[in-house]
Design a protein around this motif. Structure first.
Motif, PDB file in Angstrom:
ATOM      1  N   GLN A 103     -14.305  -6.379  -3.440  1.00  0.00           N
ATOM      2  CA  GLN A 103     -14.153  -4.950  -3.706  1.00  0.00           C
ATOM      3  C   GLN A 103     -12.680  -4.556  -3.768  1.00  0.00           C
ATOM      4  O   GLN A 103     -12.270  -3.744  -4.599  1.00  0.00           O
ATOM      5  CB  GLN A 103     -14.881  -4.145  -2.624  1.00  0.00           C
ATOM      6  CG  GLN A 103     -16.392  -4.196  -2.722  1.00  0.00           C
ATOM      7  CD  GLN A 103     -17.068  -3.535  -1.530  1.00  0.00           C
ATOM      8  OE1 GLN A 103     -16.593  -3.655  -0.387  1.00  0.00           O
ATOM      9  NE2 GLN A 103     -18.170  -2.850  -1.781  1.00  0.00           N
ATOM     10  N   ILE A 104     -11.870  -5.145  -2.888  1.00  0.00           N
ATOM     11  CA  ILE A 104     -10.433  -4.863  -2.916  1.00  0.00           C
ATOM     12  C   ILE A 104      -9.830  -5.372  -4.227  1.00  0.00           C
ATOM     13  O   ILE A 104      -8.988  -4.702  -4.841  1.00  0.00           O
ATOM     14  CB  ILE A 104      -9.733  -5.502  -1.707  1.00  0.00           C
ATOM     15  CG1 ILE A 104     -10.184  -4.818  -0.408  1.00  0.00           C
ATOM     16  CG2 ILE A 104      -8.211  -5.405  -1.844  1.00  0.00           C
ATOM     17  CD1 ILE A 104      -9.697  -5.506   0.846  1.00  0.00           C
TER      18      ILE A 104
ATOM     19  N   VAL B  99      -7.064  -8.619   1.836  1.00  0.00           N
ATOM     20  CA  VAL B  99      -6.165  -8.354   0.713  1.00  0.00           C
ATOM     21  C   VAL B  99      -5.627  -9.668   0.148  1.00  0.00           C
ATOM     22  O   VAL B  99      -5.558  -9.858  -1.069  1.00  0.00           O
ATOM     23  CB  VAL B  99      -5.011  -7.420   1.146  1.00  0.00           C
ATOM     24  CG1 VAL B  99      -3.937  -7.353   0.061  1.00  0.00           C
ATOM     25  CG2 VAL B  99      -5.541  -6.024   1.438  1.00  0.00           C
TER      26      VAL B  99
ATOM     27  N   ARG C 241     -10.496  -2.857  -6.739  1.00  0.00           N
ATOM     28  CA  ARG C 241      -9.647  -1.679  -6.545  1.00  0.00           C
ATOM     29  C   ARG C 241      -8.197  -1.949  -6.980  1.00  0.00           C
ATOM     30  O   ARG C 241      -7.486  -1.028  -7.372  1.00  0.00           O
ATOM     31  CB  ARG C 241      -9.672  -1.243  -5.079  1.00  0.00           C
ATOM     32  CG  ARG C 241     -10.992  -0.672  -4.616  1.00  0.00           C
ATOM     33  CD  ARG C 241     -11.364   0.618  -5.336  1.00  0.00           C
ATOM     34  NE  ARG C 241     -12.544   1.234  -4.785  1.00  0.00           N
ATOM     35  CZ  ARG C 241     -12.539   2.175  -3.845  1.00  0.00           C
ATOM     36  NH1 ARG C 241     -11.395   2.636  -3.371  1.00  0.00           N
ATOM     37  NH2 ARG C 241     -13.676   2.679  -3.400  1.00  0.00           N
TER      38      ARG C 241
ATOM     39  N   PHE D 284       0.850  -1.197   0.000  1.00  0.00           N
ATOM     40  CA  PHE D 284       0.000   0.000   0.000  1.00  0.00           C
ATOM     41  C   PHE D 284       0.876   1.233   0.000  1.00  0.00           C
ATOM     42  O   PHE D 284       1.847   1.325   0.755  1.00  0.00           O
ATOM     43  CB  PHE D 284      -0.918   0.011   1.226  1.00  0.00           C
ATOM     44  CG  PHE D 284      -2.001   1.050   1.146  1.00  0.00           C
ATOM     45  CD1 PHE D 284      -3.214   0.772   0.533  1.00  0.00           C
ATOM     46  CD2 PHE D 284      -1.807   2.323   1.684  1.00  0.00           C
ATOM     47  CE1 PHE D 284      -4.211   1.737   0.445  1.00  0.00           C
ATOM     48  CE2 PHE D 284      -2.790   3.297   1.607  1.00  0.00           C
ATOM     49  CZ  PHE D 284      -4.001   2.998   0.978  1.00  0.00           C
TER      50      PHE D 284
ATOM     51  N   LEU E 181      -2.835   0.336  -4.397  1.00  0.00           N
ATOM     52  CA  LEU E 181      -2.701  -1.074  -4.016  1.00  0.00           C
ATOM     53  C   LEU E 181      -1.801  -1.724  -5.065  1.00  0.00           C
ATOM     54  O   LEU E 181      -2.270  -2.284  -6.062  1.00  0.00           O
ATOM     55  CB  LEU E 181      -4.079  -1.741  -3.979  1.00  0.00           C
ATOM     56  CG  LEU E 181      -4.974  -1.362  -2.798  1.00  0.00           C
ATOM     57  CD1 LEU E 181      -6.429  -1.660  -3.120  1.00  0.00           C
ATOM     58  CD2 LEU E 181      -4.554  -2.106  -1.537  1.00  0.00           C
TER      59      LEU E 181
ATOM     60  N   ASP F 242      -7.168   1.046  -8.887  1.00  0.00           N
ATOM     61  CA  ASP F 242      -6.270   1.859  -8.055  1.00  0.00           C
ATOM     62  C   ASP F 242      -4.907   1.176  -7.924  1.00  0.00           C
ATOM     63  O   ASP F 242      -4.326   1.097  -6.848  1.00  0.00           O
ATOM     64  CB  ASP F 242      -6.873   2.071  -6.663  1.00  0.00           C
ATOM     65  CG  ASP F 242      -8.227   2.773  -6.706  1.00  0.00           C
ATOM     66  OD1 ASP F 242      -8.676   3.142  -7.804  1.00  0.00           O
ATOM     67  OD2 ASP F 242      -8.836   2.945  -5.636  1.00  0.00           O
TER      68      ASP F 242
ATOM     69  N   PRO G 244      -5.486   5.293   3.842  1.00  0.00           N
ATOM     70  CA  PRO G 244      -6.049   3.962   3.636  1.00  0.00           C
ATOM     71  C   PRO G 244      -7.500   3.806   4.099  1.00  0.00           C
ATOM     72  O   PRO G 244      -8.128   2.784   3.818  1.00  0.00           O
ATOM     73  CB  PRO G 244      -5.126   3.068   4.465  1.00  0.00           C
ATOM     74  CG  PRO G 244      -4.682   3.944   5.588  1.00  0.00           C
ATOM     75  CD  PRO G 244      -4.549   5.316   4.989  1.00  0.00           C
TER      76      PRO G 244
ATOM     77  N   TYR H 239     -10.302   2.141   2.140  1.00  0.00           N
ATOM     78  CA  TYR H 239     -10.058   0.776   1.708  1.00  0.00           C
ATOM     79  C   TYR H 239     -10.233  -0.249   2.827  1.00  0.00           C
ATOM     80  O   TYR H 239     -10.434  -1.439   2.560  1.00  0.00           O
ATOM     81  CB  TYR H 239      -8.634   0.651   1.147  1.00  0.00           C
ATOM     82  CG  TYR H 239      -8.358   1.525  -0.046  1.00  0.00           C
ATOM     83  CD1 TYR H 239      -8.548   1.057  -1.338  1.00  0.00           C
ATOM     84  CD2 TYR H 239      -7.899   2.831   0.124  1.00  0.00           C
ATOM     85  CE1 TYR H 239      -8.295   1.865  -2.433  1.00  0.00           C
ATOM     86  CE2 TYR H 239      -7.646   3.648  -0.969  1.00  0.00           C
ATOM     87  CZ  TYR H 239      -7.854   3.158  -2.243  1.00  0.00           C
ATOM     88  OH  TYR H 239      -7.615   3.955  -3.318  1.00  0.00           O
TER      89      TYR H 239
ATOM     90  N   LEU I  81     -13.473  -2.538   2.967  1.00  0.00           N
ATOM     91  CA  LEU I  81     -13.984  -3.125   1.729  1.00  0.00           C
ATOM     92  C   LEU I  81     -13.962  -4.643   1.830  1.00  0.00           C
ATOM     93  O   LEU I  81     -13.144  -5.236   2.550  1.00  0.00           O
ATOM     94  CB  LEU I  81     -13.138  -2.682   0.544  1.00  0.00           C
ATOM     95  CG  LEU I  81     -13.142  -1.185   0.193  1.00  0.00           C
ATOM     96  CD1 LEU I  81     -12.198  -0.927  -0.971  1.00  0.00           C
ATOM     97  CD2 LEU I  81     -14.544  -0.702  -0.139  1.00  0.00           C
TER      98      LEU I  81
END
Length: 467
Positions: free
Chosen positions: A267-268, A327, A271, A251, A279, A275, A257, A260, A263
């Motif tokens: 969803q992560i 994650v 991202r 990250f 990430l 993003d 953060p 995030y 989530l």
């Protein structure tokens, strides 16, 4: 301590797709730690019967299409064996190329695998692979002025080997000739090593996953990226992919953060696509440029972030009970979304052959005759290896098959590989895509020569199908 050796190599190929294109020329030199040459390899291969070169690739590499089937060149199998044996003899070494991690390394590995040879010579048994382009970009960020960076026609920094090597004093540049490129690579490697031996050694440490893991295990570290320009990011490790520990998500602490943290894993995962600069996925087997936060070699962080902000953001991440777990789940989700490889060439990473098949593959290369090799291929259990074995036999010794089977396989190769239905969307070159690619060839005489060669090849293929 044994002196380090460098195996510097380059390939010229039929196109830009490492899974589906073929190496036509490979050159390499073995050097000592001061880049003095001690051995050399420079060989060419004949074209595989089911591979067509891209017209633009022929122009870039200055390869005449009529030379591709020259009997003076190694057969594709002989070529792969010669390169494999040379690399084995040179190992352990640092296998060094220019822009090589994502291309030359992959297409060489693919060639070994496709010829039933051990594919991981360059990063096992004490060897490691290094990409000088990655290292030079790191030098430009960490040691500005270590070498001259020329400008391209648009006024932007150019790291193209044919530009940067002459700008730093390399003479007689022969761009896009494998042997010429490796001498330029060796020259620039020595320039870098002499400019900062300490940085050179640090970057070599990052050629191995364990060197990257040691830095990523710290609470924070610096990651240097290069997308047009170099940037340095203060990051913290979140998680590794449970199915691939060499894939790590970090990250960027220049960003809050909070949005995030709660989530879901899915969803992560989304991202990570949108993003990806926040990430970030770091591949520890692809020579990422990492430094401990306080390393004096490291450049300053690009984005403005105070120590108070970064510490608070790090604490928010570490104190959250499930964020890192999700994650890891997101990395698994992303991995599972990749479709199973539909074509044989893309199955290279679908597991290792069994020990029995590995033994049979060794026997294949030791066999005294092609009929013996045919019998060995029939005993292979891994369907991928069996298919690859049949391809080798069809290319090198088709006479070992009875005429009916041989004709069936040959027709299948032509219909499925070179002359598929017009609506087929395939990842390799076909007659139709090669003809479309003629428009990219700048030299009109060469374009006409390639077109005539394609006409002749297609006429020969149509004659086989019509028989």
């Amino acid at each position: 301590m044994t002196e380090r050796k460098y195996a510097i190599y380059d390939s010229e190929t039929s196109g830009p797709r490492p899974r589906y294109d073929q190496i036509f020329q490979l050159a390499g030199i073995l050097t000592d730690d001061s880049f003095a040459q001690v051995d050399q390899l420079n060989i060419r291969a004949r074209r595989l019967p089911y591979v067509l070169p891209g017209p633009k690739a022929l122009e870039v590499t200055n390869i005449d299409p009529y030379s591709l089937d020259s009997p003076e060149h190694y057969s594709p199998y002989e070529f792969a064996v010669e390169v494999h044996e040379t690399f084995q003899r040179w190992a352990p070494a640092v296998f060094l190329g220019y822009n090589s991690i994502d291309f030359d390394e992959e297409i060489v590995r693919q060639m070994f695998w496709s010829n039933l040879l051990h594919p991981y010579i360059t990063n096992t048994k004490g060897s490691m692979r290094a990409d000088l382009l990655i290292m030079m970009r790191a030098y430009s960020a960490c040691q500005p002025g270590a070498f001259v960076i020329p400008k391209n026609d648009e006024g932007k920094d150019s790291f193209r080997l044919e530009h940067i090597a002459p700008a730093n004093g390399f003479e007689n540049m022969q761009a896009h000739d494998a042997l010429g490129d490796i001498y330029a690579t060796a020259f620039m490697a020595k320039v870098c090593q002499q400019a900062s031996p300490e940085l050179w050694e640090h970057l070599l440490k990052l050629c191995q996953p364990r060197g990257c893991d040691e830095i990523l295990s710290a609470p924070t570290c610096k990651l240097v990226t290069h997308f047009g320009v170099s940037e340095t990011h203060l990051v913290t490790r979140l998680a590794s992919n449970p199915t691939n520990p060499k894939q790590v998500c970090v990250f960027d602490l220049s960003v809050d953060p909070t949005p995030y943290l709660n989530l879901s894993a899915r969803q992560i995962a989304e991202r990570m696509r949108t993003d990806f600069r926040i990430l970030r996925t770091v591949k520890t087997n692809s020579q990422p440029v990492l430094f401990h936060e306080g390393d004096k070699l490291a450049p300053e962080v690009t984005a403005e972030v105070t120590s108070g902000e970064s510490n608070a953001r790090l604490m928010a991440i570490n104190d959250h009970p499930t964020f890192k777990i999700r994650v890891a789940e997101a990395l698994s989700i992303r991995a599972s979304e990749f479709e199973a490889a539909p074509h044989l060439e893309a199955k290279i990473y679908d597991g290792f052959p069994s020990r029995d098949d590995e033994r049979l593959m060794r026997e294949f290369h030791e066999a005294a005759s092609w009929p013996q090799r045919k019998d060995i291929v029939a005993r292979l259990q891994d369907s991928r290896m069996k298919q690859l074995g049949v391809r080798i036999l069809m290319s090198e010794a088709p006479q070992v098959f009875d005429p009916a089977y041989r004709d069936k396989v040959k027709r299948g190769m032509l219909e499925n590989r070179l002359m598929p239905p017009a609506e087929a969307d395939l990842p390799w070159e076909t007659f139709a895509s090669a003809r479309a690619g003629l428009a990219q060839v700048d030299d009109p005489e060469l374009r006409a020569r390639i077109e005539t060669w394609l006409d002749e090849q297609e006429a020969a293929a149509q004659a086989v199908l019509a028989a």
